[in-house]
Design a protein around this motif. Sequence first.
Motif, short mmCIF file in Angstrom:
data_model
loop_
_atom_site.label_atom_id
_atom_site.label_comp_id
_atom_site.label_asym_id
_atom_site.label_seq_id
_atom_site.Cartn_x
_atom_site.Cartn_y
_atom_site.Cartn_z
N GLU A 11 20.81 0.01 -6.23
CA GLU A 11 20.43 1.41 -6.33
C GLU A 11 18.94 1.55 -6.67
O GLU A 11 18.44 0.84 -7.54
N ALA A 12 18.27 2.48 -6.00
CA ALA A 12 16.87 2.75 -6.37
C ALA A 12 16.87 3.78 -7.48
O ALA A 12 17.58 4.79 -7.42
N LYS A 13 16.10 3.49 -8.53
CA LYS A 13 15.99 4.46 -9.62
C LYS A 13 14.53 4.47 -10.04
O LYS A 13 14.04 3.49 -10.62
N GLY A 14 13.83 5.55 -9.70
CA GLY A 14 12.39 5.57 -9.98
C GLY A 14 11.72 4.41 -9.27
O GLY A 14 11.97 4.16 -8.09
N ALA A 15 10.90 3.69 -10.02
CA ALA A 15 10.15 2.59 -9.39
C ALA A 15 10.94 1.28 -9.41
O ALA A 15 10.41 0.22 -9.12
N TYR A 16 12.20 1.35 -9.80
CA TYR A 16 13.01 0.13 -9.92
C TYR A 16 14.12 0.07 -8.89
O TYR A 16 14.67 1.11 -8.48
N LEU A 17 14.45 -1.17 -8.53
CA LEU A 17 15.62 -1.38 -7.71
C LEU A 17 16.65 -2.08 -8.61
O LEU A 17 16.40 -3.18 -9.11
N ASN A 18 17.77 -1.41 -8.84
CA ASN A 18 18.74 -1.93 -9.81
C ASN A 18 19.92 -2.60 -9.12
O ASN A 18 20.50 -2.05 -8.18
N PHE A 19 20.26 -3.77 -9.62
CA PHE A 19 21.35 -4.55 -9.04
C PHE A 19 22.56 -4.56 -9.97
O PHE A 19 22.43 -4.89 -11.14
N PHE A 20 23.71 -4.23 -9.41
CA PHE A 20 24.96 -4.31 -10.17
C PHE A 20 25.79 -5.44 -9.58
O PHE A 20 26.14 -5.40 -8.40
N LYS A 40 0.82 -1.22 0.00
CA LYS A 40 0.00 0.00 0.00
C LYS A 40 0.85 1.28 0.00
O LYS A 40 0.64 2.20 0.78
N LYS A 41 1.86 1.24 -0.86
CA LYS A 41 2.73 2.42 -0.98
C LYS A 41 3.02 2.64 -2.44
O LYS A 41 2.82 1.73 -3.25
N ASN A 42 3.55 3.81 -2.76
CA ASN A 42 3.85 3.96 -4.19
C ASN A 42 5.21 3.34 -4.50
O ASN A 42 6.11 3.29 -3.66
N PRO A 43 5.35 2.80 -5.73
CA PRO A 43 6.53 2.00 -6.10
C PRO A 43 7.87 2.73 -5.92
O PRO A 43 8.87 2.12 -5.56
N VAL A 44 7.85 4.07 -6.13
CA VAL A 44 9.10 4.83 -6.00
C VAL A 44 9.58 4.79 -4.54
O VAL A 44 10.77 4.57 -4.25
N GLN A 45 8.62 4.94 -3.67
CA GLN A 45 8.93 4.91 -2.23
C GLN A 45 9.42 3.50 -1.83
O GLN A 45 10.37 3.37 -1.06
N ILE A 46 8.76 2.50 -2.38
CA ILE A 46 9.16 1.11 -2.08
C ILE A 46 10.61 0.87 -2.52
O ILE A 46 11.42 0.31 -1.77
N ALA A 47 10.93 1.33 -3.73
CA ALA A 47 12.30 1.14 -4.24
C ALA A 47 13.31 1.77 -3.27
O ALA A 47 14.33 1.17 -2.94
N GLN A 48 13.00 2.97 -2.80
CA GLN A 48 13.87 3.66 -1.84
C GLN A 48 14.07 2.82 -0.58
O GLN A 48 15.19 2.58 -0.14
N GLU A 49 12.94 2.38 -0.03
CA GLU A 49 13.01 1.62 1.23
C GLU A 49 13.80 0.33 1.07
O GLU A 49 14.65 0.01 1.89
N LEU A 50 13.51 -0.40 -0.04
CA LEU A 50 14.22 -1.66 -0.24
C LEU A 50 15.72 -1.43 -0.38
O LEU A 50 16.53 -2.21 0.12
#
Length: 554
Positions: free
Chosen positions: A70-79, A47-57
């Motif tokens: 790294e959080a980028k927009g609604a995505y969580l990016n893995f390097f 129950k949150k917006n995806p951008v916020q979720i990406a930040q939290e994760l």
Amino acid sequence: MKEQVISSLKKITNLSECDLDRILEIPKDKNLGDFAFPCFFLAKTMKKNPVQIAQELSNTIDKKNFEKVEAKGAYLNFFLKKANLAKEVLTKVLKEKSKFGSSNLGNGKKIVIDLSAPNIAKPFGIGHLRSTIIGNSIAETAKFIGFKVIKINYLGDWGTQFGKLILGYKKWGNEKELKKNPILHLQELYVRVNKSEEFEEESREEFKKLEEGDKENLKLWKKFRELSLVEFNRIYDILNVKFDITSGESEYNHKMDTVIKMLKEKRLLKESDGAQVVDLDKYNLGVCLLKKSDGATLYATRDITAAIDRYNRFKFDQMIYEVGAEQKLHFKQFFKVLELSGHSWAKECVHVSHGLYLDSDGKKFSTRKGKTVYMSDILDETINLAKKEIEKREKISKTEIDKRAKAIALSAIVYGDLKNYRENDAIFDIDRFISFEGNTGPYILYAYARANSILAKKKAPIKFEIPELDEATKQLVLRLNEFPESVLKAYNLLAPNIIANYVHSLSQQFNEWYHSSQVIGSVQESFRLNVVKSTVQVIENALKLLGIPLIKRM
Ligand code: ARG
């Protein structure tokens, strides 16, 4: 790799491994990491917006296995950590060798695959070619992941047309012509009988005699069958395709009565104008004709009988029919008849269809300027084109030219087909297929030969250090790592084009890498030789699944 991303996400979300595997994306833009997790999938439950979720994760996730997360927009990016990546992938490929990408997913379950199935006394059609190539690749892929596969070549060797052929042969046949070019001669006779209605009755008689086991007719039929098979086997030899069983419609000639009786007992058979049919109108499938008013059985009758026989013999877990899309209704109908008559395994039967081959003008390719296209001519023509291409490049012995030309021609034809999703119509353009450049089989063989020639100069040492990876190497290693996934995907979708496209892009990636990375004589020589060796291995494994032969030199 992907598993690391999955396991770290699993710890902090309520998604299963299976879900995560499906959801994770590989970003097109390399600056966005090696894997990306779209957080939309959690928006509802959290129950949150995806951008916020990406930040939290990105704050909570365990980052120790990654270069960064790294959080980028609604995505969580893995390097991924590059050194680990190379070590893991190369070790795995070099250890598992020809088994890299294989698995035991099938767990010994049985798959029967019905493929090729040309018709006796007729030219081997381009549709039969597609069925042979696609069916063979599906079979090899299934074996590779642990299924037990039974390949059946179900020849079209029975039916009323044999009455016509026998009659024609008795009237105008010529033993010498028959031996010289059986299919051509038989086709001429067939056309001649068909020209006039006056032969219809007699042809029917001849077929009836054949069905009843008349000695002379049976002998002729056997001869037609044997001579046709000699022709077909020549094609299978070139294609290097083998079958576990070569049977045919004729095998079921005397076994259909029991099936007709069974359908009668189950009250499925209905009389309609003297013929016996199963009414499938309720299922929007029309009627399935099983016995004509003159008592003759049909293609569907034989297919139903054959399916039951195969189930009794093999107790298969799945049966695949690789046959052109124009027969869709036929398969739907007889699968339905099997189901209605209580054969619960009917739901494990699938028609894996393919589209048409068109010529470069977009017309159906079965005839060329009104003339039938002979498969053996096409194969010979392609081999000749390949020879010319080789002769342009290098002076080598005739036997070596022949060997290479055959492999190159085969790669052209097989890849030319398999690069397309099978259900789509494809364009048969041999001049393009045979080119050493572009999206072609020879291009892949060329990359493979180039890689082999490096290894011929210097062997890859067993021990090597993993250096800091540059971008080109990292991309190549990532690509190598994708092979097992491509195999599974190709099997799940019964779509060999996934492996075909994969190995083409691997070859491209290898060529790119090779241009930017000196191998022999560089400080990273030991490592790079092993990158080459791994690439050779993966190309080999992939081409084996496609049915493309390997040649170390082009
Ligand atoms: N001989 C048939 C044809 O050329 C194809 C047979 C496919 N297999 C089957 N079980 N119906 O059209």
